[in-house]
Design a protein around this motif. Structure first.
Motif, PDB file in Angstrom:
ATOM      1  N   VAL A 158       0.833  -1.202   0.000  1.00 40.66           N
ATOM      2  CA  VAL A 158       0.000   0.000   0.000  1.00 40.66           C
ATOM      3  C   VAL A 158       0.869   1.253   0.000  1.00 40.66           C
ATOM      4  CG1 VAL A 158      -1.705   1.343   1.321  1.00 40.66           C
ATOM      5  CG2 VAL A 158      -1.964  -1.113   1.101  1.00 40.66           C
ATOM      6  N   VAL A 159       1.908   1.253   0.813  1.00 37.74           N
ATOM      7  CA  VAL A 159       2.803   2.419   0.885  1.00 37.74           C
ATOM      8  C   VAL A 159       4.215   1.964   0.562  1.00 37.74           C
ATOM      9  CG1 VAL A 159       3.725   4.264   2.355  1.00 37.74           C
ATOM     10  CG2 VAL A 159       1.377   3.480   2.701  1.00 37.74           C
ATOM     11  N   ASP A 160       4.840   2.709  -0.342  1.00 42.50           N
ATOM     12  CA  ASP A 160       6.230   2.420  -0.664  1.00 42.50           C
ATOM     13  C   ASP A 160       7.015   3.729  -0.634  1.00 42.50           C
ATOM     14  OD1 ASP A 160       8.513   1.209  -1.374  1.00 42.50           O
ATOM     15  OD2 ASP A 160       7.706   0.223  -3.175  1.00 42.50           O
ATOM     16  N   VAL A 161       7.833   3.890   0.404  1.00 47.41           N
ATOM     17  CA  VAL A 161       8.635   5.110   0.548  1.00 47.41           C
ATOM     18  C   VAL A 161      10.064   4.775   0.146  1.00 47.41           C
ATOM     19  CG1 VAL A 161       9.510   6.828   2.194  1.00 47.41           C
ATOM     20  CG2 VAL A 161       7.166   5.988   2.415  1.00 47.41           C
ATOM     21  N   SER A 201      13.605  15.174  -2.452  1.00 47.52           N
ATOM     22  CA  SER A 201      13.930  14.101  -3.408  1.00 47.52           C
ATOM     23  C   SER A 201      13.347  12.794  -2.889  1.00 47.52           C
ATOM     24  CB  SER A 201      15.443  13.991  -3.582  1.00 47.52           C
ATOM     25  OG  SER A 201      16.028  13.569  -2.366  1.00 47.52           O
ATOM     26  N   GLY A 202      13.429  11.763  -3.729  1.00 45.72           N
ATOM     27  CA  GLY A 202      12.854  10.475  -3.351  1.00 45.72           C
ATOM     28  C   GLY A 202      11.411  10.365  -3.809  1.00 45.72           C
ATOM     29  N   GLU A 203      10.809   9.228  -3.503  1.00 47.36           N
ATOM     30  CA  GLU A 203       9.477   8.995  -4.032  1.00 47.36           C
ATOM     31  C   GLU A 203       8.588   8.311  -3.000  1.00 47.36           C
ATOM     32  OE1 GLU A 203       7.689   7.746  -8.322  1.00 47.36           O
ATOM     33  OE2 GLU A 203       9.227   6.447  -7.484  1.00 47.36           O
ATOM     34  N   VAL A 204       7.307   8.654  -3.033  1.00 45.57           N
ATOM     35  CA  VAL A 204       6.320   7.973  -2.196  1.00 45.57           C
ATOM     36  C   VAL A 204       5.250   7.430  -3.126  1.00 45.57           C
ATOM     37  CG1 VAL A 204       4.657   8.187  -0.314  1.00 45.57           C
ATOM     38  CG2 VAL A 204       6.710   9.596  -0.299  1.00 45.57           C
ATOM     39  N   ILE A 205       4.975   6.148  -3.009  1.00 47.77           N
ATOM     40  CA  ILE A 205       3.905   5.544  -3.812  1.00 47.77           C
ATOM     41  C   ILE A 205       2.859   5.008  -2.840  1.00 47.77           C
ATOM     42  CG2 ILE A 205       3.303   3.686  -5.419  1.00 47.77           C
ATOM     43  CD1 ILE A 205       6.172   3.971  -6.531  1.00 47.77           C
ATOM     44  N   VAL A 206       1.617   5.463  -3.028  1.00 48.54           N
ATOM     45  CA  VAL A 206       0.514   4.992  -2.179  1.00 48.54           C
ATOM     46  C   VAL A 206      -0.554   4.390  -3.086  1.00 48.54           C
ATOM     47  CG1 VAL A 206      -1.271   5.647  -0.521  1.00 48.54           C
ATOM     48  CG2 VAL A 206       0.983   6.700  -0.376  1.00 48.54           C
ATOM     49  N   ALA A 207      -0.936   3.175  -2.794  1.00 47.67           N
ATOM     50  CA  ALA A 207      -1.949   2.454  -3.579  1.00 47.67           C
ATOM     51  C   ALA A 207      -1.614   2.509  -5.068  1.00 47.67           C
ATOM     52  CB  ALA A 207      -3.331   3.036  -3.323  1.00 47.67           C
ATOM     53  N   GLY A 208      -0.359   2.366  -5.380  1.00 42.83           N
ATOM     54  CA  GLY A 208       0.077   2.312  -6.773  1.00 42.83           C
ATOM     55  C   GLY A 208       0.239   3.656  -7.445  1.00 42.83           C
ATOM     56  N   GLN A 209       0.007   4.743  -6.732  1.00 41.92           N
ATOM     57  CA  GLN A 209       0.116   6.073  -7.332  1.00 41.92           C
ATOM     58  C   GLN A 209       1.339   6.798  -6.783  1.00 41.92           C
ATOM     59  OE1 GLN A 209      -3.969   7.058  -5.898  1.00 41.92           O
ATOM     60  NE2 GLN A 209      -4.072   8.174  -7.830  1.00 41.92           N
ATOM     61  N   SER A 210       2.144   7.337  -7.689  1.00 45.82           N
ATOM     62  CA  SER A 210       3.287   8.131  -7.247  1.00 45.82           C
ATOM     63  C   SER A 210       2.796   9.538  -6.904  1.00 45.82           C
ATOM     64  CB  SER A 210       4.321   8.199  -8.363  1.00 45.82           C
ATOM     65  OG  SER A 210       5.310   9.132  -8.005  1.00 45.82           O
ATOM     66  N   LEU A 211       3.154  10.031  -5.727  1.00 47.95           N
ATOM     67  CA  LEU A 211       2.604  11.308  -5.270  1.00 47.95           C
ATOM     68  C   LEU A 211       3.355  12.516  -5.814  1.00 47.95           C
ATOM     69  CD1 LEU A 211       2.033  10.528  -1.471  1.00 47.95           C
ATOM     70  CD2 LEU A 211       0.647   9.879  -3.434  1.00 47.95           C
ATOM     71  N   SER A 212       4.550  12.265  -6.378  1.00 49.87           N
ATOM     72  CA  SER A 212       5.406  13.409  -6.721  1.00 49.87           C
ATOM     73  C   SER A 212       4.855  14.258  -7.869  1.00 49.87           C
ATOM     74  CB  SER A 212       6.816  12.915  -7.049  1.00 49.87           C
ATOM     75  OG  SER A 212       6.725  11.918  -8.037  1.00 49.87           O
TER      76      SER A 212
END
Lengths: 668, 258
Positions: free
Chosen positions: B3-6, B61-72
């Motif tokens: 669900v969350v990928d930081v 910098s970096g990336e957060v993906i929640v429920a398959g969506q990249s927030l950046s």
């Protein structure tokens, strides 16, 4: 201390800038009026045109005093709003050990600094405004003069002296306020309280509010006839009705704001239409909360809006009355009776005449029959009877004369000041008739007009328009009138001036025998007791100049007062909205975090601002319309065009303040 | 399902002469149905992390993906939509709207943008039942106890069936009784509704209701502990880890289990 003042100025920059800007506009208006009053040369020059202008400085002085008092009250109120907002930080300063005296002194200096800024900006703006206001006054008074910027150092010094005292007093008040802010515990913002619970008593008061308000509105709409009915009864004088309607209206309006509207919003908020739409729901709940927390300020703002629109509208309607009154009195440049014509004709060069119109009339006594006990029933007076074809011929050249169609036996009565003859709910005009006792002719009254062919000044009292056949059948003395449209030119002006100074009158015996038709009517140039009179020679130019002077000055005064009231009303609403927006910032942050789109959040702010600005405007406009309608009735319906235009301009500027408020709240 | 990928998340505040690194190359993930706690000392970057996942703050910098969506790459309106549809919030200060009834507070996020779901009332009834709020729906927040208010906030967070619930110190304003009751409700939601919860807390007792705790220090991943046995044992291990973090201990591996 200097550092603290600098940091305060930096922290409250937006609010201070608004406060200075609003106050500076007030100071600018005050300077412009004072500079106008002190410009002796301007009024000395105006005196050449008419003596009415000699009264202008005194009238403007009264305006200045009212405006100044109002400005001082406005500044004190605005200061209360601003200082309350700072109470929290002042409480922290005191908690940290800063002496109250030192904070008080800081606020005192800040007040003087803000005052200095206000005066500098106000004078600069006032200098520019002075020419505009002076030209507006001259145009409204129809004076053919021009004027430049009004530089009056004396006026500036006087205002500096007054406002130094005002801002010093404000500073002292703030200093005293500091000493009363609680220390040792966190300063609390005003408690929000629970939303209104609709109890049985609230419902009762809410209903009473609506009943009183609607009742007073109905009473105000029918005020003339209601007052007449009361004055004819054993209950008392008509003016009691005026005060009763006013008092009931005020109480009703307060109850509506205090109980009826919150009850209504509490009910509406339960409907799915609102509950299932966050923008509507949050707008309505915010309105409900404002009605609970700020009911008095909303009520006062509504009264202020009512007062402002009434002042502006009344000024406009009186101005229109002046303009319409001249046309109603004399519709052409010169109107003369046979006697007036005989005495003037040798001075009137035929080359000066652009158009000549002759109106044949017959003089007859008549008796009016209305419903029993209704106003006007049994009135006996003199009528100039006019044939329909002559009326229609004059209607082609005279604006405002309505087209008529009549059947034999029907008539239209023209009467000056027809407020009591208006057809209203309380005064149904059915089966009204007029009999001419000397000939025994009877006419059914088709309508009542206030427009006379060639103008009311040519008549002894009323006019009666009948069919050509009925006119032919009437055996009565003839009384023709002649109207002239004159060319312009110096010789014509000299003739008009000379003719205006000559006093020539026609007289008609008003004895009871003449009125009941037992005696024939005789025109003469000698006055007897009870005679009806009219000016034999009537000139439009001089009358128009006098009316323009008088009502032009009046309109100028009310426009300025209206402007000052409007700036005050809108400024109070703006400041209140900004302060509340500051307090509600957390709620906005919550709904933003919960995912409300920015557009929807802006919609809420726009709707909230529209409602808070719109409520006083709509209610105030309606209240003012009733008052102006009352004046209009008494002034014989001079027309609403100028009133509508001025109120629209007011609403537009007011809406501008609303838009500015919404913008500032969105950015807060 | 993740669900969350930081991944390598960094957030630096200030300008080049005065830089503060709130998050420093932080990476972790949360799987569906997990109840994860984020712990760390003051200034560790917990709030910044929460704000970044909530799109209230943007990473350096970096990336957060929640429920398959990249927030950046989100625009402002996309962020609002993401918060509305994918996230549920429970704040320490409850953040309920005082003018709205409990029912209206709970359903509020669903009414932001039309159309309103047809099953609005059904959802309201379901979560009111789950959180024991049926008898309070017509009351206003001020008429409730603090624990009840936080349960309303939990119901509001749940009503849009979000992919993730972010809880920021949810027991911070509650007494121990109310805190325990709320945590039991959250556990119930996690187990019965299979809701993924990420909870920031500094309290070991509160954290012991989670399945896994991620510890961060100075904006970086420090360690994590996973619950395998009784809650008391898990609580002890959290206390141990806190002592290590506060005592300046060295970073541990990512898979300590208790």
């Amino acid at each position: 201390m200097g550092r603290l003042i600098r940091s305060d100025f930096h922290r409250y920059a937006t609010i201070n800038r608004l406060y200075v800007a609003m106050s500076a506009v007030m100071v600018a208006l005050l300077y412009a009026v004072l500079a106008l009053i002190e410009d002796d040369a301007l009024f000395a020059a105006a005196d050449r045109y008419t003596e009415v202008s000699a009264a202008a400085p005194s009238v403007l002085l009264v305006l200045l005093v009212v405006a100044l008092l109002f400005t001082i009250i406005f500044l004190l109120y605005m200061n209360t709003l601003l200082i309350e907002r700072r109470a929290r930080s002042i409480s922290v300063y005191r908690l940290l050990g800063m002496p109250a005296g030192r904070i008080g002194l800081t606020l005192f200096y800040e007040s003087l600094l803000l005052g200095a800024q206000t005066l500098v900006i106000g004078f600069a703006l006032g200098l520019l405004l002075s020419k505009f206001l002076a030209m507006m006054l001259l145009r409204l008074m129809a004076l053919p003069m021009t004027v430049g910027l009004l530089w009056q150092p004396h006026a500036m010094l006087e205002l500096v002296a007054v406002f130094t005292v005002v801002y010093a007093v404000i500073g002292v008040i703030n200093g005293i306020y500091v000493a009363h802010i609680p220390i040792g515990r966190r300063y609390q913002l005003p408690a929000q309280g629970l939303p209104t619970r609709v109890t049985g008593w609230r419902m009762v008061w809410a209903t009473v509010g609506w009943v009183l308000l609607i009742g007073s509105y109905l009473g105000a709409y029918n005020l003339v006839h209601l007052a007449y009915a009361v004055s004819q009864s054993r209950f008392g004088h008509g003016y009691v009705v005026l005060w009763a309607v006013l008092a009931v209206g005020l109480v009703g309006l307060y109850l509506v704001f205090r109980y009826s509207l919150p009850t209504l919003t509490s009910r509406l908020v339960r409907l799915p239409f609102f509950r299932h739409h966050a923008v509507r729901l949050l707008t309505l709940t915010n309105l409900n909360e404002r009605l609970q927390r700020n009911v008095h300020s909303l009520f006062l703002t509504t009264l202020l809006a009512t007062g402002t629109i009434t002042v502006l509208g009344s000024g406009a309607i009186f101005y229109q009355f002046g303009q319409a009154g001249v046309n109603q009195s004399i519709s052409m440049d010169l109107v003369a009776s046979p006697y007036g014509l005989k005495t003037t004709y040798h001075d009137l060069n035929p080359d000066w005449i652009k158009q000549t119109v002759v109106l044949p009339t017959k003089l007859a006594a008549g008796r009016l029959h209305t419903q029993h006990g209704q106003p006007g029933d049994g009135d006996e007076t003199f009528y100039n009877v006019i044939a329909l074809k002559d009326y229609q011929r004059i209607a082609k050249v005279q604006k405002g004369l309505a087209k008529l169609t009549l059947k034999p036996g029907q008539a239209v009565m023209a009467v000056y000041g027809r407020s009591l003859y208006q057809h209203t709910w309380l005064n149904q005009r059915r089966q009204w008739s007029i009999t001419l006792p000397r000939t025994g002719q009877k006419f059914q009254l088709q309508s009542v007009s206030n427009q006379f062919p060639l103008g009311v000044d040519g008549y002894f009292d009323r006019a009666l328009i009948v069919t050509d056949h009925d006119y032919q059948a009437l055996a009565a003395p003839r009384d023709p009138m002649t109207g002239y449209q004159l060319k312009s030119g110096k010789q014509v002006e000299a003739f008009v001036k000379k003719a205006a100074n000559a006093s020539r009158y026609d007289f008609l015996s008003g004895s009871s025998k003449a009125l009941t038709g037992e005696k024939s009517l005789q025109l003469s140039q000698t006055e007897h007791a009870g005679s009806y009179s009219r000016s034999a020679l009537r000139l439009k130019g001089p009358l128009l100049a006098q009316m323009n002077m008088l009502f032009g000055l009046g309109l100028f005064v009310v426009i300025l007062l209206g402007l000052i009231f409007m700036i005050a009303t809108a400024s109070i609403l703006l400041m209140k909205q900004l302060i509340i927006a500051f307090q509600e910032r957390q709620s906005r942050q919550i709904i933003r975090a919960l995912g409300m789109p920015t557009r929807a959040m802006h919609q809420i702010i726009n709707w909230q601002t529209t409602l808070i600005f719109g409520l006083p405007l709509v209610v105030g406009t309606f209240n003012a319309w009733l008052i102006i309608h009352f004046f209009s009735l008494y002034l014989d319906n001079p027309g609403y065009s100028l009133v509508v235009m001025i109120v629209l301009i007011y609403a537009l500027v007011y809406a501008g303040f609303g838009a500015l408020t919404a913008r500032l709240v969105r950015r807060s | 399902m993740r669900v969350v990928d930081v991944a390598h998340l960094t957030k630096i505040y200030g300008h080049r002469l005065n830089r503060v690194t709130a998050l420093n190359d932080l990476s972790f993930h949360i799987d569906a149905g997990e109840f994860v706690g984020i712990m760390g000392p003051s200034g560790a970057g917990k709030s910044t992390l929460l704000n970044t996942i909530a799109t209230i703050d943007t990473p350096t910098s970096g990336e957060v993906i929640v429920a398959g969506q990249s927030l950046s790459q989100f625009s402002e309106s996309e962020s609002a939509r993401y918060r509305r549809e994918q996230l549920g919030f429970i704040f320490q200060e409850f953040n309920l709207i005082p003018d709205l009834t409990v029912a209206d507070n709970i359903t509020l996020p669903l009414t932001f943008v039309p159309p309103v779901p047809d099953d609005l009332d059904t959802r309201l009834a379901r979560f009111a039942h789950l959180l024991g709020l049926e008898s309070m729906l017509t009351r206003y927040p001020e008429q409730l106890s603090l624990g009840q208010r936080q349960r309303v906030a939990a119901a509001r967070a749940m009503i849009s069936n979000p992919a993730l619930i972010l809880a920021d110190e949810p027991t911070g304003s509650l007494d121990s009784m109310a805190a325990t009751e709320l945590l039991q409700y959250l556990t119930k939601l996690n187990l019965e509704e299979d809701v993924t919860i990420m909870m920031v807390t500094h309290d070991a007792f509160t954290a012991s209701f989670c399945n896994r705790i991620i510890f961060i220090r100075d904006g970086s991943y420090f360690a994590e502990v996973t619950r395998r046995g009784p809650r008391q044992q898990f609580f002890d291990s959290i206390i141990d880890m806190e002592a290590t973090i506060n005592g300046g201990g060295k970073r541990r591996g990512p898979s300590d289990t208790f």
